[in-house]
Design an enzyme around this catalytic site. Structure first.
Site, PDB file in Angstrom:
ATOM      1  N   LYS A 197      32.556  29.748  46.181  1.00  0.00           N
ATOM      2  CA  LYS A 197      33.954  29.315  46.161  1.00  0.00           C
ATOM      3  C   LYS A 197      34.549  29.465  47.558  1.00  0.00           C
ATOM      4  CE  LYS A 197      38.267  30.178  43.551  1.00  0.00           C
ATOM      5  NZ  LYS A 197      38.885  31.008  42.498  1.00  0.00           N
TER       6      LYS A 197
ATOM      7  N   SER B 225      40.471  32.642  36.434  1.00  0.00           N
ATOM      8  CA  SER B 225      39.900  31.561  37.247  1.00  0.00           C
ATOM      9  C   SER B 225      38.383  31.429  37.245  1.00  0.00           C
ATOM     10  CB  SER B 225      40.369  31.692  38.688  1.00  0.00           C
ATOM     11  OG  SER B 225      41.658  31.142  38.797  1.00  0.00           O
TER      12      SER B 225
ATOM     13  N   SER C 253      41.073  28.478  38.790  1.00  0.00           N
ATOM     14  CA  SER C 253      40.958  27.855  40.090  1.00  0.00           C
ATOM     15  C   SER C 253      39.513  27.646  40.567  1.00  0.00           C
ATOM     16  CB  SER C 253      41.719  28.680  41.129  1.00  0.00           C
ATOM     17  OG  SER C 253      41.144  29.969  41.264  1.00  0.00           O
TER      18      SER C 253
HETATM   19  N1  GLN Z   1      45.688  30.043  36.677  1.00  0.00           N
HETATM   20  C1  GLN Z   1      46.076  31.354  37.091  1.00  0.00           C
HETATM   21  C2  GLN Z   1      47.038  31.252  38.259  1.00  0.00           C
HETATM   22  O1  GLN Z   1      47.337  30.173  38.644  1.00  0.00           O
HETATM   23  C3  GLN Z   1      44.873  32.159  37.421  1.00  0.00           C
HETATM   24  C4  GLN Z   1      44.359  31.932  38.785  1.00  0.00           C
HETATM   25  C5  GLN Z   1      43.225  32.826  39.151  1.00  0.00           C
HETATM   26  O2  GLN Z   1      42.660  33.526  38.322  1.00  0.00           O
HETATM   27  N2  GLN Z   1      42.931  32.829  40.436  1.00  0.00           N
HETATM   28  O3  GLN Z   1      47.490  32.245  38.782  1.00  0.00           O
END
Ligand code: GLN
Length: 446
Positions: free
Chosen positions: A52, A151, A127
């Site tokens: 990532k 995410s 994400s």
């Molecule tokens: N969707 C969540 C957010 O936007 C989780 C994101 C994540 O785990 N990095 O904060």
């Protein structure tokens, strides 16, 4: 083979931001040489993987899918990147994500929207959407993602792959570009639970470079995959299968419980009474931490620098206005507000207290059960564009993953069938540092 597959599929899937073809070929031939000489190599040696793009890789562009870091080439490896290098994993490239890991669909990437390989009109989740899509499309054997509020698990669920968020502190965050430091964890996205065990083995462990790294002994994760779940006590939080959960998702999860029963496990409903407050608590805390962490992007030290500012304040202002996308700005504004004097007690401090109550829900449930089980997300993958204009709807996708993040405990998402042709994810949650139990249960089901 990995690059051939990428050439065949990535124009449609759009998982990769940067390819590392030269470096990967070098690494692969080095490993080939070692094997040819009869040297013992790590089980992951020569395995093609993606990382990532918020995990820094020496000499390899690391953008966090932000314009701010468009041309950032780190001069060092994050701890997990170095560990993969030491295991002779072949790093194929860097994977798309929501900008600075803020989002759940990959639509917040400044560069492109990754597509779900199961249906190119749908999002891969986020994400770590690039990571999940690359594994699902067979471009790499595994990928690393990061999970702050879901995410790793939510994109794994949407793309029909395995995603593991380790216990907070098990995997070093050194070299993970910080979003919300008290929540961020790196973990694997893989095609099987066994693969997840091997990747976790490679990346887990104490690191003096991360002050929140846990000094615990690391068990043999693959050895834990005995297939035996007889007597395992499963709790099913009733709040996780209630309102808002798609009936077909719920059906797939209940069918999974039958499988566990047939394997000799038992299950009961349990109540996690503070679940309702988790999303609000998370968005206050995560945004607060983000507003502080992202202060380092000031136009002086990294990335974008505004041309010809009149003074220092204008340099900050212009650089940040140009470098950050709308969701990142929204979080910085929310977080700065929640932390400002006069509001701190009402928002940030209150949220910290509720976080403790949510953690206590888990402590109490784990007095009675070995594992908690539910869906990973309330629905299957949604369509591109469907939620991007409605941040609150987007935030609600995380309702089942966020409580786990706030409690800091480990959880895995594994595929548990299809609903209308799209993958459904089953979430198994364990006690802190009980990754072995989580992996054993997931493996027995798989
Ligand atoms: N969707 C969540 C957010 O936007 C989780 C994101 C994540 O785990 N990095 O904060």
């Amino acid at each position: 083979a990995s690059y051939r597959r990428i050439a065949e599929t990535d124009e449609r899937v759009q998982a990769f931001l940067t390819l590392n073809e030269e470096g990967a070929r070098e690494q692969a031939s080095l490993t080939d040489g070692r094997i040819a000489q009869g040297e013992a190599v790590d089980i992951l040696a020569g395995v093609p993987a993606g990382i990532k793009d918020n995990i820094v890789t020496e000499g390899l562009r690391t953008t966090c899918a932000s314009r701010f870091l468009d041309n950032y080439k780190p001069i060092y490896d994050g701890t997990v990147s170095r560990k993969l290098r030491d295991a002779q994993v072949v790093t194929i490239g860097k994977l798309n994500m929501d900008e600075f890991a803020m989002g759940g669909s990959n639509e917040n990437s400044a560069f492109k929207s990754t597509r779900n390989p199961w249906d190119l009109e749908r999002v891969p989740g986020g994400s770590s959407g690039g990571s999940a899509a690359a594994v699902a499309a067979g471009q790499v054997s595994f990928a690393l993602g990061s999970d702050t509020g879901g995410s790793i698990r939510q994109p794994a669920s949407y793309c029909g792959v395995v995603g593991l968020k380790p216990t907070y502190g098990l995997v070093s965050r050194f070299g993970l570009v910080a979003f919300a430091s008290s929540l961020d964890q790196i973990g694997p996205l893989t095609r099987s639970v066994e693969d997840a065990a091997h990747v976790l083995q490679a990346i887990a462990g104490y690191d003096k470079m991360d002050s929140t790294s846990a000094d615990v002994s690391i068990p043999d994760y693959a050895e834990a995959l005995t297939g035996d779940v007889k007597g395992l006590r499963i709790g099913v939080p009733k709040e996780y299968i209630g309102q808002g959960v798609d009936p077909k998702v719920k059906e797939a999860v209940l069918a999974a419980l039958n499988v566990f029963e047939s394997l000799g496990a038992t299950w009961e409903e349990v109540s996690m009474p503070h679940t309702d407050y988790a999303v609000a608590t998370y968005y206050l805390l995560a945004s607060s931490e983000a507003s502080s962490n992202l202060a380092r992007f000031d136009g002086v030290r990294y990335g974008v620098r505004a041309d010809n500012p009149d003074n220092l304040l204008q340099l900050y202002h212009e650089s940040r206005s140009q470098g950050f996308g709308p969701e990142v700005k929204r979080r910085i504004m929310l977080g700065t507000y929640a932390l400002s004097s006069g509001y701190y007690d009402a928002y940030y401090l209150k949220a910290q207290k509720v976080r403790t109550l949510i953690k206590q829900d888990f402590d109490e449930a784990f007095n009675q059960y070995d594992i908690l089980l539910g869906p990973t997300a309330p629905t299957t993958a949604f369509r591109l564009g469907e939620q991007i204009d409605d941040p609150l709807a987007m935030y609600l996708n995380d309702i089942l993953t966020i409580p786990v993040s706030l409690a800091g405990v480990p959880a895995i998402s594994i595929p548990c069938g299809l609903a209308d042709g799209l993958p459904v994810g089953l979430q198994l949650i364990g006690k802190a540092f009980q990754e072995t139990t989580v992996l054993r249960a997931a493996h027995a089901f798989e």
